[in-house]
Design a protein around this motif. Sequence first.
Motif, PDB file in Angstrom:
ATOM      1  N   ARG A 120       0.800  -1.223   0.000  1.00  0.00           N
ATOM      2  CA  ARG A 120       0.000   0.000   0.000  1.00  0.00           C
ATOM      3  C   ARG A 120       0.835   1.277   0.000  1.00  0.00           C
ATOM      4  O   ARG A 120       0.300   2.366  -0.242  1.00  0.00           O
ATOM      5  N   TRP A 121       2.139   1.177   0.274  1.00  0.00           N
ATOM      6  CA  TRP A 121       2.971   2.380   0.328  1.00  0.00           C
ATOM      7  C   TRP A 121       3.531   2.733  -1.052  1.00  0.00           C
ATOM      8  O   TRP A 121       3.812   1.865  -1.871  1.00  0.00           O
ATOM      9  N   THR A 122       3.726   4.020  -1.285  1.00  0.00           N
ATOM     10  CA  THR A 122       4.383   4.472  -2.511  1.00  0.00           C
ATOM     11  C   THR A 122       5.887   4.225  -2.396  1.00  0.00           C
ATOM     12  O   THR A 122       6.400   3.897  -1.315  1.00  0.00           O
ATOM     13  N   GLY A 123       6.599   4.428  -3.501  1.00  0.00           N
ATOM     14  CA  GLY A 123       8.038   4.202  -3.489  1.00  0.00           C
ATOM     15  C   GLY A 123       8.753   5.073  -2.487  1.00  0.00           C
ATOM     16  O   GLY A 123       9.615   4.592  -1.722  1.00  0.00           O
ATOM     17  N   SER A 124       8.408   6.361  -2.427  1.00  0.00           N
ATOM     18  CA  SER A 124       9.075   7.259  -1.482  1.00  0.00           C
ATOM     19  C   SER A 124       8.743   6.903  -0.043  1.00  0.00           C
ATOM     20  O   SER A 124       9.595   7.009   0.852  1.00  0.00           O
ATOM     21  N   GLN A 125       7.506   6.468   0.206  1.00  0.00           N
ATOM     22  CA  GLN A 125       7.123   6.059   1.554  1.00  0.00           C
ATOM     23  C   GLN A 125       7.886   4.806   1.985  1.00  0.00           C
ATOM     24  O   GLN A 125       8.304   4.685   3.141  1.00  0.00           O
ATOM     25  N   LYS A 126       8.075   3.878   1.045  1.00  0.00           N
ATOM     26  CA  LYS A 126       8.839   2.668   1.356  1.00  0.00           C
ATOM     27  C   LYS A 126      10.285   3.003   1.706  1.00  0.00           C
ATOM     28  O   LYS A 126      10.861   2.422   2.633  1.00  0.00           O
TER      29      LYS A 126
END
Length: 398
Positions: A120-126
């Motif tokens: 569920r997380w975006t690349g930057s959030q990951k």
Amino acid sequence: MLGTRGVPAAHGGFETAVENIGLRLVDRGWRVVVYCQDDDPAAVVRTDTWKGIERVHVPSRYPGAKGTLWFDTLSVRHAARYRDVCVTFGYNSAMLTALLRARGIPNLINMDGIEWKRARWTGSQKVFLYGQERAACHLGSHLIADHPEIKRHLATRVSEEKIKTIAYGAPTVVDAPVEPLLRRGLSPGDFLTLVARPVPENSILEVLRAFSSRSWGRKLVVLGDYDRADPYQRAVLDAASDEVVFLGAIYDTDTVEALRFHSVAYLHGHQVGGTNPSLVEALGCGNPVIAHDNRYNRWVAGDAALYFSDENGVVAALDRVLSDPAVAPRLAAEARARHAAEFTWERITDQYETLIRAFMPARRRRTVVAVRPSVASGAVLRARATSTDGSIRAGSRR
């Protein structure tokens, strides 16, 4: 304890853990302080007491993630003023706890699951979460893993000796009222339950497609908020047959326990994470379980579950539970046994208490704990000790 929104629990698993562990530590003579998030932007820091737990209410000031970060920052700065042992639940703002390390304050961090891998997380959030996980591994005095697989993952970051496995707990439910069911048009034994966040990694769409592929003569009760504006949630709603009932999000503990206790079985599609609270709560209610087949669920549920890896597997498991009169009672007995062996709140509290004592100065004889929500998803535990004559020796808050 740091890292949660506070007590009483109203938001999630970590708050429930803080409440249950905190209340039991109070009963054992500890002084417990919990930091609680106040969403009133005009509020000031204040303190009160709830069921013996001291609460420090800290304003978040801003909405959303910015407010959470503000709250976490103020909470950690407040905790760093004292010499108490801290227990932080979650690592989403782990870098803030560098202040605790710099001041030599013991900080035990519950590392939750492998958040940065979640779909569920975006690349930057990951990337952000990955960095916070690495920071927590090195800033924490000791790490708490809620599942053996999480411990194995963390052991690739730090020494295994720095990690303690302590699972999540749940109450033992041996009876529950039927009124919450009747108000919703349900009867004991005529439905199954599914409780999960509506995201792809929880296999809800696959489960509903399988359940809706035929008529079972039972209802499937689904808890959680579903919005047609979300593509995945819309697909779930569209896949549901007339036997699927969406009750929305229910936060009343007694109602959820009644639904679990009186259900025929619990469906659990979670594919990732550590010890999932919803699965443990199902075991505590004696629910036969139908679970996604992965190493996380197999360790938690053991022989209390039938496992599936695809929609055909869901149908096969449903058929066994609903058609063979010997299967459900056997699974229910296994659920009770597994819960009693590993997941009671008394056992979980014992393990936290033992770990906390190990990080207290040797001269302390009797401790008092303070629990506070910390960084993004954590909780801080402050310990103060008295000598054998009852005088305060260290860790006074005032």
